[in-house]
Design an enzyme around this catalytic site. Structure first.
Site, PDB file in Angstrom:
ATOM      1  CG  ASP A   4      -2.027   0.906   1.220  1.00 55.90           C
ATOM      2  OD1 ASP A   4      -1.994   1.828   0.393  1.00 55.90           O
ATOM      3  OD2 ASP A   4      -2.947   0.750   2.048  1.00 55.90           O
ATOM      4  N   GLY A  39      -5.080   3.611  -7.957  1.00 56.30           N
ATOM      5  CA  GLY A  39      -5.295   3.906  -9.377  1.00 56.30           C
ATOM      6  C   GLY A  39      -4.376   4.975  -9.942  1.00 56.30           C
ATOM      7  CG  ASP A  91      -9.540   2.967   1.406  1.00 56.22           C
ATOM      8  OD1 ASP A  91      -8.735   2.741   0.480  1.00 56.22           O
ATOM      9  OD2 ASP A  91      -9.215   2.989   2.601  1.00 56.22           O
TER      10      ASP A  91
HETATM   11  C1  GLA Z   1      -5.501   2.184   2.819  1.00 53.82           C
HETATM   12  C2  GLA Z   1      -6.022   1.045   1.955  1.00 53.82           C
HETATM   13  C3  GLA Z   1      -7.055   0.254   2.754  1.00 53.82           C
HETATM   14  C4  GLA Z   1      -6.405  -0.287   4.021  1.00 53.82           C
HETATM   15  C5  GLA Z   1      -5.796   0.855   4.833  1.00 53.82           C
HETATM   16  C6  GLA Z   1      -4.953   0.336   5.987  1.00 53.82           C
HETATM   17  O1  GLA Z   1      -6.503   3.092   3.107  1.00 53.82           O
HETATM   18  O2  GLA Z   1      -6.585   1.537   0.775  1.00 53.82           O
HETATM   19  O3  GLA Z   1      -7.574  -0.803   1.970  1.00 53.82           O
HETATM   20  O4  GLA Z   1      -5.427  -1.226   3.675  1.00 53.82           O
HETATM   21  O5  GLA Z   1      -4.956   1.660   4.013  1.00 53.82           O
HETATM   22  O6  GLA Z   1      -4.359   1.355   6.728  1.00 53.82           O
END
Ligand code: GLA
Length: 664
Positions: free
Chosen positions: A415, A457, A478
């Site tokens: 991430d 994205g 998200d």
């Molecule tokens: C981001 C990701 C989520 C999750 C959080 C965790 O927002 O997009 O899916 O993994 O981090 O902190």
């Protein structure tokens, strides 16, 4: 019906007027004063005083007397004391019961986004199902427009903000001074939302005869550990066998777990058979031996984030693995149990990542998950910290990949987050760099680890996610359990389908059915039909199917949603050609994809707030002549049709069908 659209001069939209035109420049000037005023006109009601809970939008929430970012409503330098600040795409419907005279509003992009290059929206006003006024595209800083619509005798008024078909970034939209002028003594209009109706699905009786589900193709690197659970339903006990297993693999006849490690590369056609007292089922499983042949179908499993967020711990992960088996979902193809953010501790003096107190022994957690034939996933960031502020992999990539491999990890969600502070800019090389680095780290580890990119994205990741080794890549921000989020996400996927295929998938984020809530679980706020649409579309899009709920507390409806083998088969289709949108008529949509057995899967999606008939023409989906149609949520054959199929689709709902005769 009288419509005027004021923008310095009177402009008429090209439609039939059902009442003589009486607006004049003078009227418009007077109306402009009304919408600017603090004072409510006689028999008027401000839009902001209606129940705005039913106003949908794809960012933020409707704000009374303020912009979506909570600033004073401002258009062209003028502050409006009344009105509603919203964000594209937005829609609200008002029931008028013939008791209103006129709707007035000044509309445009709020000045808080006057200079934003991406800000472009359009406003539409609909009366009794007919579009009666529209602004065309309005950019940030453009002169606002006065909308004035005659409501005499009207029953329903619908206010819509579109995103001008270029995405919703910076689309801050104001219905400034919006007011409904009522007949004297009339009751205030009410807003309507999507009806909460029972889902259009049938929960099928559980069949005692054996059936095999899940992927029909699976890959692994020779020499690295192989683990695959045959997913099969039917009355227990079931016994499992496999013919032509490649060298290095063996099957456990009591559990259906195939394990070992492939001796050599190649494509092996294995026949898997399951038996119980009611009968026998067999089907082909292709096992591909080769470097990094992972995710040949989209990964199916569970992830901790949408239900537990920072409250995830070892017990909850073990409980998820237990529930994956006891709920029966593993028997329908779900295999991964993935830990998201907040498991991380500090690093030891050698620089190796440690777990925090919530995960006392990651190797033992992983052994526990594997003992059930399931796989385990973990989470990190290429930056120094994860999104939740925990220790991440920056400058420890190889070390972390080796630690994950030693723990027995099968899946990494990587991430972006704090890497934003490391990247020099948003150029393609900078966006790709950390993912190339982690790909190389994973490839040198002595274990196959599925590589899931999460960077929302950026840089059109769907165009290059496969090149940096991604088995899947998040295409959006998200998700949450609201219609705005669901609608915004699935509709933005159209066009991305050409970049996905076996081994590399678009990921529009995890599922929000069942009890979700990011640490405070509640039943999903999506309506039952929205949930049907959600699962249908994630199957059509070949999205990873990562359950985001508490699997130990699923009701029969949630289990039915997640265990519809006819829908899951589309998701797991070995051809791996995700759907694109082939028709969209004012929110009545048709999505279609070809399947490996020669049939065509079609999702008829109704994104409006009323039940509507949607039809699909054979020529739109490349089909000819008489074709059988099967309804995959009603689990029944709908009949044979010659050139098209038409069906009623519930509001915010989906009818999923399969057209044609299977050649398999
Ligand atoms: C981001 C990701 C989520 C999750 C959080 C965790 O927002 O997009 O899916 O993994 O981090 O902190």
């Amino acid at each position: 019906m009288k419509i005027s659209l004021w923008m310095g001069a009177l402009v008429l939209t090209g439609m039939t007027l059902s009442a003589p035109l009486s607006s004049s420049a003078q009227d418009s000037a007077a109306e402009s004063e009304i919408v600017k005023s603090e004072q409510l006109p006689a028999n008027g009601i401000w839009l902001e005083n209606l129940n705005l809970v039913n106003m949908s939008q794809e960012y933020g929430s409707p704000n009374a007397r303020k912009s979506v970012d909570s600033n004073p409503l401002t258009l062209g330098g003028v502050v409006y004391p009344h009105g509603v600040g919203t964000h594209a795409k937005s829609e609200v419907a008002l029931l008028l019961n013939g008791s209103a005279k006129r709707f007035l509003a000044m509309v445009g992009v709020d000045d808080e986004r006057a200079k934003a290059a991406d800000a472009s929206i359009s406003f539409e006003v609909w009366v009794d199902g007919k579009k009666v006024a529209s602004t065309g595209v309005l950019h940030g800083g453009a002169t606002p427009k006065l909308l004035s619509v005659d409501l005499t005798g009207a029953k329903k008024l619908t206010l819509i903000v579109g995103d001008a078909e270029d995405g919703i970034s910076d689309d801050h939209a104001d219905w400034a001074g919006a007011v409904i002028l009522l007949n004297p003594g009339a009751k205030a209009p009410t807003t309507v939302g999507v009806p909460i109706e029972p889902a259009r699905l049938v929960i099928p009786a559980v069949s005692p005869t054996p059936q095999i589900h899940g992927p029909r193709i699976v890959g692994s690197t020779p020499g690295k550990p192989f683990l695959f659970l045959i997913s099969a339903t039917g009355a227990g006990p079931i016994t499992y066998s496999a013919r032509n297993l490649p060298a290095g693999l063996q099957i456990d006849g009591a559990t259906g777990v195939i394990s070992g490690s492939l001796k050599s590369a190649g494509e092996y056609s294995v026949t898997v058979t399951v038996k119980n007292s009611k009968g026998t089922a067999s089907r082909k499983l292709t096992i591909v031996g080769g470097e990094h042949k992972l995710a040949l179908t989209p990964p199916m499993g569970w992830n901790s984030w949408n239900v537990w967020a920072g409250n995830v711990d070892d017990a909850k992960v073990r409980a998820a693995a237990d529930a994956m088996i006891s709920s029966g979902l593993a028997a329908h193809g779900f295999q991964y149990v993935n830990i998201d953010d907040t498991w991380e501790g500090s690093r030891n003096p050698a620089g190796e990542i440690l777990t925090n107190e919530k995960f006392p022994n990651m190797k033992s957690t992983s052994d526990y998950v594997h003992s059930k034939g399931l796989k385990i996933g973990i989470y990190s960031s290429p930056g120094p910290k994860t999104c939740a502020g925990f220790e991440a992999s920056y400058q420890h990539e190889i070390q972390d990949a080796n630690t994950y491999a030693a723990w027995g990890i099968d899946y990494l969600k990587h991430d972006w987050c704090s890497y934003g502070g490391i990247a020099k800019d948003n150029s393609l090389p900078e966006l790709q760099k950390p993912y190339f680095m982690m790909r190389d780290a994973l490839y040198q580890a002595n274990r196959d680890i599925l590589f899931s990119l999460c960077q929302y994205g950026m840089g059109d990741v769907w165009k290059w996610g496969a090149e940096v080794g991604g088995n899947c890549w998040r295409t959006t921000g998200d998700i949450n359990d609201s219609w705005s989020s669901l609608h915004g996400i699935y509709s933005s996927q159209d066009g991305h389908e050409k970049y996905a295929g076996p081994g590399h998938w678009n990921d529009p984020d995890m599922l929000v059915v069942g009890a979700v809530g990011w640490g405070n679980p509640h039943p999903s706020h999506l309506t039952p039909n929205e949930q049907v649409l959600h699962i249908s579309m994630w199957c059509m899009l070949s999205s990873p199917l990562l359950i985001g709920c508490d699997m130990s507390k699923m009701d029969a409806f949630t289990v039915a949603l997640l265990s519809n083998d006819e829908a899951l088969d589309i998701n797991q289709d070995p051809l791996g050609k995700p759907a694109g949108r082939v028709a969209n008529n004012e929110g009545l949509e048709v999505w279609s994809r070809k399947l490996w057995d020669g049939t065509t899967a079609v999702a008829l999606v109704n994104s409006t707030i009323q039940t509507a008939a949607i039809s699909v023409n054979w020529e739109t989906i490349g089909v000819k002549g008489s074709q059988p149609v099967r309804d995959l949520w009603l689990h029944k054959d709908a009949g044979t049709f010659n050139s098209s199929y038409k069906v009623e689709v519930p509001a915010h709902g989906c009818v999923l069908i399969k057209i044609g005769k299977s050649a398999s």
